[in-house]
Design a protein around this motif. Structure first.
Motif, PDB file in Angstrom:
ATOM      1  N   ALA A  69      -2.251   1.528   4.647  1.00 39.76           N
ATOM      2  CA  ALA A  69      -0.957   1.073   5.154  1.00 39.76           C
ATOM      3  C   ALA A  69      -0.870   1.278   6.669  1.00 39.76           C
ATOM      4  CB  ALA A  69       0.181   1.816   4.454  1.00 39.76           C
ATOM      5  N   ILE A  70      -1.307   2.432   7.139  1.00 42.94           N
ATOM      6  CA  ILE A  70      -1.288   2.708   8.581  1.00 42.94           C
ATOM      7  C   ILE A  70      -2.156   1.702   9.331  1.00 42.94           C
ATOM      8  CG2 ILE A  70      -1.995   4.372  10.352  1.00 42.94           C
ATOM      9  CD1 ILE A  70      -1.087   6.590   8.335  1.00 42.94           C
TER      10      ILE A  70
ATOM     11  N   PHE B  61       0.832  -1.210   0.000  1.00 41.03           N
ATOM     12  CA  PHE B  61       0.000   0.000   0.000  1.00 41.03           C
ATOM     13  C   PHE B  61       0.865   1.259   0.000  1.00 41.03           C
ATOM     14  CE2 PHE B  61      -3.702  -2.437   1.956  1.00 41.03           C
ATOM     15  CZ  PHE B  61      -4.518  -2.315   0.832  1.00 41.03           C
ATOM     16  N   THR B  62       1.944   1.235   0.769  1.00 42.17           N
ATOM     17  CA  THR B  62       2.836   2.394   0.828  1.00 42.17           C
ATOM     18  C   THR B  62       3.481   2.652  -0.531  1.00 42.17           C
ATOM     19  OG1 THR B  62       3.266   1.977   3.167  1.00 42.17           O
ATOM     20  CG2 THR B  62       4.829   3.393   2.020  1.00 42.17           C
TER      21      THR B  62
ATOM     22  N   ALA C  36       0.797   4.070  -2.901  1.00 38.34           N
ATOM     23  CA  ALA C  36       0.497   5.450  -2.513  1.00 38.34           C
ATOM     24  C   ALA C  36       1.636   6.380  -2.896  1.00 38.34           C
ATOM     25  CB  ALA C  36       0.221   5.532  -1.015  1.00 38.34           C
ATOM     26  N   GLY C  37       2.862   5.937  -2.695  1.00 40.16           N
ATOM     27  CA  GLY C  37       4.013   6.754  -3.085  1.00 40.16           C
ATOM     28  C   GLY C  37       4.024   7.035  -4.572  1.00 40.16           C
ATOM     29  N   ASN C  38       3.676   6.025  -5.355  1.00 34.76           N
ATOM     30  CA  ASN C  38       3.592   6.225  -6.808  1.00 34.76           C
ATOM     31  C   ASN C  38       2.480   7.214  -7.157  1.00 34.76           C
ATOM     32  OD1 ASN C  38       5.677   4.444  -7.213  1.00 34.76           O
ATOM     33  ND2 ASN C  38       4.378   2.751  -7.854  1.00 34.76           N
TER      34      ASN C  38
ATOM     35  N   PRO D 220      -5.770   7.249   0.301  1.00 37.97           N
ATOM     36  CA  PRO D 220      -6.332   5.984   0.790  1.00 37.97           C
ATOM     37  C   PRO D 220      -5.285   4.879   0.985  1.00 37.97           C
ATOM     38  CG  PRO D 220      -7.618   6.831  -1.054  1.00 37.97           C
ATOM     39  CD  PRO D 220      -6.409   7.697  -0.939  1.00 37.97           C
ATOM     40  N   GLY D 221      -4.277   4.862   0.125  1.00 35.00           N
ATOM     41  CA  GLY D 221      -3.219   3.860   0.269  1.00 35.00           C
ATOM     42  C   GLY D 221      -2.431   4.040   1.548  1.00 35.00           C
TER      43      GLY D 221
END
Length: 134
Positions: free
Chosen positions: A64-65, A34-35, A38-40, A59-60
């Motif tokens: 992840a959290i 997910f991280t 989300a980074g992408n 949301p990603g």
């Protein structure tokens, strides 16, 4: 309810341990994936308040959290029943699952050397597990 009765449920048996390990490996691996996604999605941004706001709404990142929080509590349950000397090396299965997830889910190229690393990790875990039983 007595202490003895509370410790005889499915969670405290071998099946419960397997379920906890599966949950740990899945939640930690999902958190990593997910991280990455989300980074992408966030792309190249300067580290500023706007970037932090985008991160907080992604949301990603939120998924992840949630995965990492879940993994923390599962890890605590695992450590209550396992020695750290075995549990910590077993947690390296996350590396294997993240590699597989990045290959299958994100289309990343995995070199032959990485596959050799997977074999080494699994072999090392098998050796440690065998030594634990003796």
């Amino acid at each position: 309810m007595s202490t003895h009765t509370m410790n005889t449920g499915w969670l405290h048996g071998r099946f419960g341990t397997v379920v906890l390990w599966a949950l740990l490996i899945c939640t930690e691996s999902a958190g990593q994936l997910f991280t990455k996604v989300a980074g992408n999605q966030l792309g190249q941004m300067d580290f500023n308040w706007q970037w932090l706001g985008e991160v907080a709404r992604n949301p990603g990142i939120l998924a992840a959290i949630a995965c990492y929080i879940g993994a923390f509590f599962v890890w605590m349950l695992i450590l209550r029943r396992s020695s750290l000397s075995l549990a910590f090396p077993l947690s390296s299965l996350v590396f294997v699952v993240v590699l597989l997830g990045s290959w299958l889910g994100l289309g990343e190229h995995i070199s032959p050397l990485h596959w050799v690393g997977v074999v080494v990790i699994i072999g090392g875990i098998a050796l440690l597990a065998e030594g634990e039983e003796n």
